[in-house]
Write an enzyme that holds these catalytic residues in place. Structure first.
Site, short mmCIF file in Angstrom:
data_model
loop_
_atom_site.label_atom_id
_atom_site.label_comp_id
_atom_site.label_asym_id
_atom_site.label_seq_id
_atom_site.Cartn_x
_atom_site.Cartn_y
_atom_site.Cartn_z
N ASP A 192 -66.51 -33.91 1.38
CA ASP A 192 -66.09 -35.07 2.16
C ASP A 192 -66.46 -36.30 1.36
O ASP A 192 -67.61 -36.71 1.30
CB ASP A 192 -66.81 -35.05 3.51
CG ASP A 192 -66.32 -36.14 4.46
OD1 ASP A 192 -65.76 -37.14 3.98
OD2 ASP A 192 -66.51 -35.99 5.68
N ILE A 193 -65.45 -36.90 0.68
CA ILE A 193 -65.70 -37.97 -0.29
C ILE A 193 -65.29 -39.30 0.34
O ILE A 193 -64.11 -39.56 0.56
CB ILE A 193 -64.98 -37.67 -1.62
CG1 ILE A 193 -65.16 -38.81 -2.61
CG2 ILE A 193 -63.52 -37.33 -1.41
CD1 ILE A 193 -64.68 -38.48 -4.01
N GLU A 194 -66.30 -40.14 0.63
CA GLU A 194 -66.07 -41.40 1.32
C GLU A 194 -66.95 -42.49 0.72
O GLU A 194 -67.83 -42.24 -0.09
CB GLU A 194 -66.41 -41.26 2.81
CG GLU A 194 -65.63 -40.19 3.57
CD GLU A 194 -65.94 -40.20 5.05
OE1 GLU A 194 -65.82 -41.28 5.67
OE2 GLU A 194 -66.32 -39.15 5.59
N ASN A 195 -66.69 -43.73 1.16
CA ASN A 195 -67.53 -44.89 0.90
C ASN A 195 -67.52 -45.28 -0.58
O ASN A 195 -66.91 -44.64 -1.42
CB ASN A 195 -68.97 -44.63 1.41
CG ASN A 195 -69.58 -45.87 2.03
OD1 ASN A 195 -69.35 -46.99 1.59
ND2 ASN A 195 -70.37 -45.67 3.07
#
Length: 564
Positions: A399-402
């Protein structure tokens, strides 16, 4: 930590008979940096006639990166990418992700005339950005908060017919940007000689959906810049090295592959002889990778009994949140709980005993994540492998975020390369990327992630978008469909997949009831989304989260009806 002005510096270069450091900037000699920015002749210069004056004409191909790709540029370590912001002009610019082990050097070789003076310029942005010609002069800026123009000149040597110009950052100084690079001067004779045919194409591996190939390098009078790989007569992928993995294939199906070489002028070699490969049968006995897996979070919100929810709803998979970093590059649940011996392992064992399975979610919006904490792709792959080994996993989700992961080119590439490594080391493992989206499809960072997944041959099985937090849009069904169609269009464009192949690589991860910005997804809307997903045979459906799906597990029950 040493600054770029003191780290990795060789003895001073003798320039014009002197030791010269007064100019304050480095010139590359081999793999080392020395202080010298005085004018210098390129290789081959000697007692020659006075140089001719260059006529203004930009010799570089794609100088503003408006093509959206890097086929005209050679970027070291896979550290270069094309971005939509920030730009100096037009709509695209180069981003170079300088890391502790790479200065993100991007270069282009062009035909030039001997004994001629050329002017090189570029607009750059970032810390310690360099512009120069190999064997000639260079210039640099220590810090440019906004785009700043760099300019230098060099004179070709007697008999010199090509020159390499480059731009790069500095080790550990982070991402730099470059745009509108210009090499002014008269061009040399056009290169019309095609490369030789690549040698000995061969199959090095197969899976149910991919074939890996290798071949011997071709030769060229100037230099080979890439190889085109064709599947049954249709271009499947273009790579810079002598290996490739063609993905998106059907299980238990035969394909013929050919390869040709390409040089910088666009000349192409003859095709190799065809090599035949048959993909593996789909060992799961299903039409592909299909997963209905709502989030279950044991670290928050009075987590329910996963087996009771399974019994009440028919759900079989859970996306278990969240694997984060602990004491550096070490995986742990919420950065606190060990992988084994605690409540998380007990839950996994119970789920499996009830006939289900789990996919761990690695990362998320907040927390101390593995991507930034593991310094190399190899180290990050090692952390992923610990999670895989702890639970004998068949799938993992990142989960690749921010800004620390999703909006960081170096970390994006590190994650993709790490997933490529674990995919190669764990036959049959499915890899998932989960990332934010606009209501029209991926944003520029999502576009980059997909483009780099293709360029690095990461062989990602599923690209899952999170279609919520758009900013108050009320039509959550319509915007979810539009976002998914935007993702499909991007996948077909980048990978060359059919619509059906692209849908099979897509996932939707929604948010039940209220989103963070007040958007409302009702059970009726979620049912519409599920039915649309089924009708388009997408690969994955999830939502955040089972913990919030009370008291009747309505969203979980709806999700259990997802068949792909």
């Amino acid at each position: 930590m040493l600054s770029p002005s003191t780290a990795r510096v060789a003895p001073a270069l003798v320039c014009s008979g002197h030791h010269s450091t007064a100019s304050g900037g480095p010139v590359r000699i081999g793999n080392r940096i020395v202080a010298c920015l005085g004018a210098a002749l390129l290789a081959g210069a000697g007692a020659v006639a006075l140089p001719t004056t260059a006529q203004a004409a930009n010799l570089l191909d794609d100088p503003g990166f408006e093509s959206g790709g890097l086929s005209d540029w050679n970027c070291s370590d896979g550290a270069g990418s094309v971005v939509s912001s920030p730009v100096h002009s037009g709509t695209k610019a180069l981003a170079g992700a300088a890391s502790a082990s790479s200065n993100a050097r991007c270069a282009q070789t062009v035909a030039v005339q001997p004994g001629t003076t050329y002017t090189l310029s570029a607009w750059v942005r970032g810390s310690y950005v360099y512009l120069g010609a190999t064997g000639g002069t260079a210039t640099w800026t220590a810090s440019a908060a906004d785009y700043t123009e760099l300019t230098t000149s060099f004179t070709t040597g007697a008999g010199q017919t090509s020159a390499e110009v480059y731009v790069h950052g500095w080790y550990g100084q982070g991402t730099y940007h470059a745009d509108d690079i210009s090499l002014d001067g008269p061009g040399g004779q056009p290169d019309t000689e095609a490369p030789g045919t690549p040698g000995t194409p061969r199959v090095t591996g197969t899976s149910a959906t991919s074939v890996s190939l290798a071949w011997d390098a071709a030769t060229d009078n100037v230099g080979v810049t890439g190889y085109d790989v064709f599947r049954d007569g249709t271009l499947a992928t273009t790579v810079t090295g002598t290996t490739a993995t063609v993905t998106g294939l059907a299980p238990d199906t035969g394909y013929d592959f050919t390869v040709r070489a390409r040089d910088r002028a666009g000349n192409t070699s003859p095709f190799t002889a065809a090599v035949h490969a048959t993909t593996d049968p789909d060992g799961g006995g299903s039409p592909g990778f299909v997963q209905a897996a709502p989030y279950l979070y044991l670290g928050w919100g009075n987590p329910p009994s996963p087996t009771e929810v399974m019994s009440a709803t028919g759900i079989e998979w859970y996306t278990m949140a969240f694997i984060l970093a602990r004491n550096g590059c070490n995986p742990a649940w919420d950065s606190q709980r060990p992988l084994t011996g605690g409540q998380d392992e007990a839950a996994v064992n119970a789920i499996r005993a009830a006939g289900g399975d789990v996919v761990p979610s690695i990362g998320g919006w907040s927390g101390n994540k593995l991507g930034p904490n593991c310094s190399t792709a190899q180290a990050l792959a090692g952390a992923y492998q610990k999670v895989i080994d702890a639970y004998d996993l068949t799938a993992i989700d990142v989960d690749i975020e921010n800004t620390d992961e999703f909006e960081n080119p170096a970390v994006q590439d590190r994650i993709l390369n790490a997933l490529k490594i674990v995919k190669q080391n764990n036959p049959g493992l499915r890899t998932i990327l989960t990332f934010p989206t606009l209501n029209t499809g991926p944003n520029s960072w999502g576009d980059r992630l997909i483009e780099r997944a293709h360029a690095l041959q990461a062989d990602i099985d599923n690209f899952t978008i999170m279609p919520f937090n758009f900013g108050g849009h009320s039509d959550m069904y319509g915007h979810t469909v539009n976002a998914t169609e935007g993702l499909k269009a991007k996948l077909t464009s980048v990978f060359g997949w059919t619509d059906a192949e692209a849908y099979a690589h897509i996932g939707i991860s929604g948010m039940n009831n209220n989103s963070d910005v007040g958007e409302v997804t009702t059970p009726q809307i979620w049912t519409q989304i599920r039915d649309w997903a089924n009708s388009h045979d997408i690969g994955r459906l999830a939502f955040w989260s089972v913990n919030r799906d009370r008291p009747n597990w309505e969203f979980t029950r709806i999700t259990a009806g997802f068949t792909g």
